[in-house]
Design a protein around this motif. Structure first.
Motif, PDB file in Angstrom:
ATOM      1  N   LEU A  12      91.106  -6.072  -5.971  1.00 15.07           N
ATOM      2  CA  LEU A  12      89.888  -5.338  -6.323  1.00 15.07           C
ATOM      3  C   LEU A  12      89.242  -4.849  -5.032  1.00 15.07           C
ATOM      4  N   THR A  13      88.805  -3.611  -5.014  1.00 13.66           N
ATOM      5  CA  THR A  13      88.324  -3.037  -3.750  1.00 13.66           C
ATOM      6  C   THR A  13      86.800  -2.963  -3.691  1.00 13.66           C
ATOM      7  N   THR A  14      86.316  -2.670  -2.499  1.00 13.63           N
ATOM      8  CA  THR A  14      84.869  -2.538  -2.281  1.00 13.63           C
ATOM      9  C   THR A  14      84.308  -1.250  -2.890  1.00 13.63           C
ATOM     10  N   GLY A  45      85.641  -0.302   9.005  1.00 14.68           N
ATOM     11  CA  GLY A  45      84.521  -0.869   8.255  1.00 14.68           C
ATOM     12  C   GLY A  45      84.682  -0.904   6.746  1.00 14.68           C
ATOM     13  N   CYS A  46      85.889  -1.175   6.265  1.00 15.13           N
ATOM     14  CA  CYS A  46      86.149  -1.073   4.828  1.00 15.13           C
ATOM     15  C   CYS A  46      85.381  -2.088   3.981  1.00 15.13           C
ATOM     16  N   ALA A  47      84.960  -3.210   4.572  1.00 13.48           N
ATOM     17  CA  ALA A  47      84.154  -4.175   3.808  1.00 13.48           C
ATOM     18  C   ALA A  47      82.668  -4.020   4.162  1.00 13.48           C
ATOM     19  N   ARG A  48      82.314  -2.904   4.752  1.00 17.66           N
ATOM     20  CA  ARG A  48      80.939  -2.527   5.102  1.00 17.66           C
ATOM     21  C   ARG A  48      80.220  -3.565   5.981  1.00 17.66           C
ATOM     22  N   PRO A  49      80.868  -4.049   7.062  1.00 16.66           N
ATOM     23  CA  PRO A  49      80.204  -5.015   7.939  1.00 16.66           C
ATOM     24  C   PRO A  49      79.010  -4.416   8.684  1.00 16.66           C
TER      25      PRO A  49
HETATM   26 FE1  SRM Z   1      88.887   1.853   3.822  1.00 13.00          FE
HETATM   27  C1  SRM Z   1      91.227   3.409   5.633  1.00 13.00           C
HETATM   28  C2  SRM Z   1      91.175  -0.230   2.603  1.00 13.00           C
HETATM   29  C3  SRM Z   1      86.670   0.922   1.491  1.00 13.00           C
HETATM   30  C4  SRM Z   1      86.334   3.188   5.690  1.00 13.00           C
HETATM   31  N1  SRM Z   1      90.892   1.697   4.039  1.00 13.00           N
HETATM   32  C5  SRM Z   1      91.687   2.457   4.826  1.00 13.00           C
HETATM   33  C6  SRM Z   1      93.150   2.157   4.626  1.00 13.00           C
HETATM   34  C7  SRM Z   1      93.679   3.095   3.583  1.00 13.00           C
HETATM   35  C8  SRM Z   1      94.037   2.117   5.891  1.00 13.00           C
HETATM   36  C9  SRM Z   1      94.725   3.363   6.328  1.00 13.00           C
HETATM   37  O1  SRM Z   1      94.111   4.431   6.417  1.00 13.00           O
HETATM   38  O2  SRM Z   1      95.908   3.252   6.658  1.00 13.00           O
HETATM   39  C10 SRM Z   1      93.011   0.698   4.099  1.00 13.00           C
HETATM   40  C11 SRM Z   1      94.137   0.187   3.188  1.00 13.00           C
HETATM   41  C12 SRM Z   1      94.562  -1.185   3.643  1.00 13.00           C
HETATM   42  C13 SRM Z   1      95.428  -1.897   2.698  1.00 13.00           C
HETATM   43  O3  SRM Z   1      96.475  -2.414   3.156  1.00 13.00           O
HETATM   44  O4  SRM Z   1      95.088  -2.024   1.538  1.00 13.00           O
HETATM   45  C14 SRM Z   1      91.626   0.719   3.526  1.00 13.00           C
HETATM   46  N2  SRM Z   1      88.971   0.683   2.260  1.00 13.00           N
HETATM   47  C15 SRM Z   1      89.967  -0.187   1.967  1.00 13.00           C
HETATM   48  C16 SRM Z   1      89.573  -1.121   0.836  1.00 13.00           C
HETATM   49  C17 SRM Z   1      90.743  -1.524  -0.047  1.00 13.00           C
HETATM   50  C18 SRM Z   1      88.887  -2.360   1.450  1.00 13.00           C
HETATM   51  C19 SRM Z   1      88.620  -3.499   0.526  1.00 13.00           C
HETATM   52  O5  SRM Z   1      88.660  -4.613   1.031  1.00 13.00           O
HETATM   53  O6  SRM Z   1      88.332  -3.335  -0.659  1.00 13.00           O
HETATM   54  C20 SRM Z   1      88.493  -0.265   0.171  1.00 13.00           C
HETATM   55  C21 SRM Z   1      89.050   0.689  -0.849  1.00 13.00           C
HETATM   56  C22 SRM Z   1      87.997   1.567  -1.423  1.00 13.00           C
HETATM   57  C23 SRM Z   1      88.415   2.350  -2.616  1.00 13.00           C
HETATM   58  O7  SRM Z   1      88.695   1.753  -3.653  1.00 13.00           O
HETATM   59  O8  SRM Z   1      88.403   3.591  -2.531  1.00 13.00           O
HETATM   60  C24 SRM Z   1      87.984   0.523   1.375  1.00 13.00           C
HETATM   61  N3  SRM Z   1      86.886   2.095   3.599  1.00 13.00           N
HETATM   62  C25 SRM Z   1      86.137   1.517   2.614  1.00 13.00           C
HETATM   63  C26 SRM Z   1      84.741   1.600   2.946  1.00 13.00           C
HETATM   64  C27 SRM Z   1      83.602   1.013   2.109  1.00 13.00           C
HETATM   65  C28 SRM Z   1      83.088   1.970   1.071  1.00 13.00           C
HETATM   66  O9  SRM Z   1      83.620   3.063   0.886  1.00 13.00           O
HETATM   67  O10 SRM Z   1      82.103   1.617   0.421  1.00 13.00           O
HETATM   68  C29 SRM Z   1      84.656   2.234   4.178  1.00 13.00           C
HETATM   69  C30 SRM Z   1      83.358   2.463   4.999  1.00 13.00           C
HETATM   70  C31 SRM Z   1      82.520   3.536   4.435  1.00 13.00           C
HETATM   71  C32 SRM Z   1      82.935   4.863   4.968  1.00 13.00           C
HETATM   72  O11 SRM Z   1      83.789   5.492   4.370  1.00 13.00           O
HETATM   73  O12 SRM Z   1      82.431   5.236   6.029  1.00 13.00           O
HETATM   74  C33 SRM Z   1      86.012   2.562   4.564  1.00 13.00           C
HETATM   75  N4  SRM Z   1      88.818   3.168   5.403  1.00 13.00           N
HETATM   76  C34 SRM Z   1      87.683   3.547   6.050  1.00 13.00           C
HETATM   77  C35 SRM Z   1      88.045   4.365   7.172  1.00 13.00           C
HETATM   78  C36 SRM Z   1      87.078   5.023   8.185  1.00 13.00           C
HETATM   79  C37 SRM Z   1      86.741   6.398   7.749  1.00 13.00           C
HETATM   80  C38 SRM Z   1      85.942   7.143   8.786  1.00 13.00           C
HETATM   81  O13 SRM Z   1      84.861   7.608   8.471  1.00 13.00           O
HETATM   82  O14 SRM Z   1      86.400   7.271   9.914  1.00 13.00           O
HETATM   83  C39 SRM Z   1      89.456   4.434   7.171  1.00 13.00           C
HETATM   84  C40 SRM Z   1      90.341   5.168   8.167  1.00 13.00           C
HETATM   85  C41 SRM Z   1      90.658   6.543   7.742  1.00 13.00           C
HETATM   86  O15 SRM Z   1      90.184   7.056   6.725  1.00 13.00           O
HETATM   87  O16 SRM Z   1      91.399   7.172   8.497  1.00 13.00           O
HETATM   88  C42 SRM Z   1      89.895   3.657   6.058  1.00 13.00           C
END
Ligand code: SRM
Ligand code: SF4
Length: 556
Positions: free
Chosen positions: A105-107, A480-484
C-alpha cells in the motif's frame, strides 16, 4: 524549434515519438530478453510499470559476470484508495501468482506489486482490468492517483466529493488507447493514427508527474500542502460549497542539483464544484506550456511557481482560463489529527476499523501477523468497502453492526494488533520501499524501519512518554516518497549507512522540518533525539506535539 529540441531532456523526445505512449512496447514485451530498452522503460512508466533489478543480488551477479536479476514493479492506481472486496481479492491473487507475495500500500493510496517478471506483465494487467482497475497513468508525466481523505469518502460514499474523485480519476487519465491495446485488448483497440490525446496533455504530456489530493478541512492526513494541487473542501458564505485550492507543493529534492527543494503549496484561489474541472485543466495547460522540460530534476510545477511567484503564475492561469481567479479563502486550521485507525461508527450506523499496516506491506509474516490472510478472510465473507490511507494503512469500512464482532475476531486470530496495542512511534511511522527494489535508493528504509521504531520507543518508554505520539518518516533518498520533509522526525538516506535527520514538521503538514544533523547512522539517532525528548517532557505544554515544541522552543 530545432534549438528547443536540442535543449529538451531525452524523455521529451521519447514521449513525442511514442505515438501516444506506444513506442515499441508490444515488441519489447514479446522479446526474449528479461529487461527492456531505456526508451521502453520510460514509456512503461506511463503504464504504471517500473523496470527494476534486485539490488540485493546485483553486485554478486555482476561480479560473476551475470546480468542483474531484472524485475518489474507495477503500481495500480486506486482513486481515493477505495476498493471492493472482489477488487481486493483480485489484487491478493495477483500478488501470489505473479509478484513477490506481498501487496504494498502506498503513501498515495495506491497498490504496488514488486518482483514481477516481464513475461507476467500482460497477465497482471488483464487480471486487474477484469475488476475495473488499471495501472495506466499510475506513473509517468501525467496526473497521478487522485488522493482523497478516506474520512470524506466513508462518511458519504454517494456524495458529491466521492463522485468528483471518480470523475477526476477518469477525465485526467491520458485518452490514449495504448494501454488497452498493448496490455489488455490486443488489436481490438482503436488505431493510434486516429487518436487525439487530451488537450491538456498534447503529444509530450506534462513536463513531470502531477499530484492532486483532496484533504479534509479538519485534519490533514493526505498532506494537502505537499501536492501540486491540493483541494480543501469548504463552504463559502456567498458561493456555497467549493474548494480552497493550494498549488505548488512537492517534497522531492536531489543531491545532484542543489537548486532543488521541498516546498509547501500556497493558496491559489477558491473554486466552486462547477468551476473545478476547468480550473484544473487551466493549471495543467499552464504547467504543460511553461514548465521546465530540460532538467527533469527541476521540472515539477513547484519550481515554475517558485520561479514565477504565485501572482504571476495566477495571471498565467487566468490567461488560459479566460477570466480572473477569485482570491483564495483563509485556510481553516485543522482542528485535530486523524489517522483513521481503530474502530468507529459511521454516520449511517455501519462500522469501520482502521488497521495499521507496517510500511504498507500487506503480507504474512512466518512467525508474526498474517495481514494477507486476515484481509482475504474479511474480503471473502463480508460486504464491506476497503480504503487505503495516505499513511499506508487499510480501513475496513461499512461493516454491518452484526458483523463487527466477527471481523474483530478474525483480526485477532491472525495476530493483527489492536490500535490500543500500537506503540507511540509505531502507530504513525512511514517508510518508503527503498532497497532492494528501488533503483534510486541510497540507503535502507522499509527494512530498517522496525529497528528505528524500536530504538525511539525505548527512549519514549524510559521517559514515560508512551502516552504521547511521535511521528517518524523514513526514506532511502531525498526524493521523499514517505514525505519526511513535513514529519516531526524525518530520516532521509544519504549514503549506504547514513541519513540526514530532519526535525520539526508536524501532523498538520503545514510546516517543513529543518535539517538537524547530517550523515548519522540509525544507531546514533536515538541519542540525538533523547535530550530533545527530555526538554519536550519538561518544558513543553501537555498538549504540545514534539514537532510543535521543537519548532517553538528549539529551532527558534
Ligand atoms: Fe515516490 C520515485 C515509491 C510517493 C517523490 N517513488 C519513486 C520510485 C518510482 C523510484 C524510481 O523512480 O525509480 C519509487 C518506487 C520504489 C519501489 O521499489 O517501489 C517510489 N513513491 C513511492 C511510494 C511507493 C512510496 C511508499 O512508500 O508508498 C509512493 C507511491 C505513490 C503512488 O501511489 O503514486 C511514492 N513519491 C511519493 C511521494 C509522496 C506523495 O506523493 O504524497 C513523493 C514526494 C512528493 C512529491 O512528489 O514531491 C515522491 N518519488 C518521488 C520522487 C521525487 C520527485 C521530484 O519532485 O523530484 C521520485 C523520483 C522521480 O520521480 O524521478 C520518486
Ligand atoms: Fe526510492 Fe527514494 Fe522513493 Fe525511497 S524515497 S522509494 S529510496 S525514490
Amino acid at each position: 524549434m530545432s534549438d528547443l529540441k536540442d535543449l529538451e531532456s531525452p524523455v521529451e523526445v521519447t514521449k513525442r515519438a511514442s505515438r501516444h505512449l506506444r513506442g515499441d512496447l508490444a515488441e519489447q514485451l514479446r522479446a526474449p530478453e528479461a529487461n527492456v530498452t531505456e526508451d521502453a522503460a520510460q514509456l512503461l512508466k506511463f503504464h504504471g510499470i517500473y523496470a527494476q533489478d534486485n539490488r540485493d543480488s546485483r553486485r554478486e551477479r555482476v561480479q560473476r559476470g551475470d546480468a542483474p536479476e531484472y524485475i518489474f514493479m507495477v503500481r495500480v492506481a486506486i482513486p481515493g484508495g477505495r476498493l471492493s472486496p472482489s477488487q481486493w481479492l483480485a489484487l491478493d491473487t495477483v500478488s501470489s501468482e505473479v509478484a513477490d507475495g506481498s501487496i504494498r500500500l502506498t503513501t498515495r493510496q495506491a497498490v504496488q506489486f514488486h518482483g514481477v517478471a516481464k513475461t507476467h506483465l500482460v497477465a497482471l494487467a488483464g487480471r486487474i482490468s477484469e475488476e475495473l482497475m488499471t495501472s495506466f497513468g499510475a506513473c509517468g508525466d501525467v496526473v497521478r492517483n487522485i488522493v482523497m481523505c478516506p474520512g470524506l469518502h466513508a462518511e458519504n460514499p454517494a456524495g458529491r466529493l466521492a463522485q468528483m474523485t471518480a470523475h477526476l480519476a477518469t477525465t485526467l487519465k491520458p485518452a490514449s488507447n495504448a494501454h488497452w491495446e498493448i496490455f489488455v485488448n490486443g488489436d481490438r483497440a482503436v488505431s493510434a493514427e486516429t487518436e487525439v490525446e487530451r488537450d491538456f496533455y498534447g503529444s509530450t504530456y506534462l513536463p513531470r508527474k502531477f499530484k492532486v489530493a483532496i484533504g479534509h478541512p479538519n485534519e490533514n492526513c493526505v498532506d494537502v500542502y505537499a501536492q501540486d494541487l491540493g483541494l480543501i473542501p469548504v463552504e463559502d458564505e456567498d458561493l456555497g460549497a467549493g474548494f480552497i485550492v493550494v498549488a505548488g507543493g512537492g517534497l522531492g529534492r536531489s543531491y545532484a542539483n542543489s537548486d532543488t527543494f521541498a516546498r509547501l503549496g500556497e493558496p491559489l484561489t477558491f473554486a466552486t464544484y462547477d468551476e473545478i474541472d476547468e480550473l484544473i485543466r487551466s493549471v495543467l495547460v499552464t504547467y504543460r506550456e511553461l514548465g521546465g522540460r530540460v532538467d527533469r530534476r527541476r521540472a515539477r510545477m513547484k519550481y515554475l511557481i517558485s520561479d514565477l511567484g504565485i501572482t504571476t503564475f495566477r495571471h498565467e492561469v487566468e490567461l488560459r482560463l479566460g477570466h480572473a481567479l477569485r482570491e483564495a479563502r483563509p485556510i481553516p486550521t485543522p482542528v485535530g489529527v486523524d489517522d483513521h485507525l481503530g474502530w468507529r461508527e459511521l454516520p449511517d450506523a455501519t462500522h469501520q476499523v482502521g488497521i495499521r499496516i507496517p510500511a504498507g506491506r500487506v503480507k504474512d509474516y512466518p512467525s508474526g501477523p498474517k495481514y494477507r490472510e486476515a484481509i482475504r478472510a474479511i474480503a471473502q465473507r463480508f460486504d464491506v468497502t476497503f480504503y487505503i490511507t495516505a499513511a499506508q494503512d487499510l480501513l475496513v469500512s461499512r461493516i454491518a453492526s452484526e458483523d463487527r464482532a466477527e471481523i474483530a475476531a478474525i483480526l485477532e486470530a491472525f495476530g493483527i494488533k489492536r490500535t490500543e496495542e500500537l506503540g507511540p512511534v509505531e502507530r504513525g511511522a512511514l517508510a518508503c520501499p527503498a532497497l532492494p527494489t528501488c533503483g534510486q535508493a541510497l540507503a535502507e528504509s522499509e527494512r530498517r524501519l522496525p529497528d528505528l521504531v524500536g530504538l525511539l520507543e525505548n527512549e519514549m518508554r524510559s521517559r514515560s512518554l508512551t502516552d504521547r505520539s511521535l511521528q517518524l518518516r523514513m526514506t532511502g533518498c531525498p526524493n521523499g516518497c514517505a514525505r519526511p520533509a513535513v514529519a516531526e522526525i524525518g530520516v532521509v538516506g544519504k549514503t549506504k549507512s547514513t541519513y540526514d535527520l530532519f526535525l520539526g514538521g508536524g501532523e498538520r503538514g503545514d510546516r517543513l522540518a529543518r535539517l538537524y544533523r547530517e550523515k548519522v547512522t540509525i544507531e546514533q539517532i536515538p541519542g540525538l533525539v533523547a535530550p530533545l525528548l527530555d526538554r519536550w517532557k519538561h518544558e513543553g505544554s501537555p498538549d504540545e506535539s514534539f514537532g510543535d515544541f521543537f519548532h517553538r522552543a528549539v529551532e527558534s
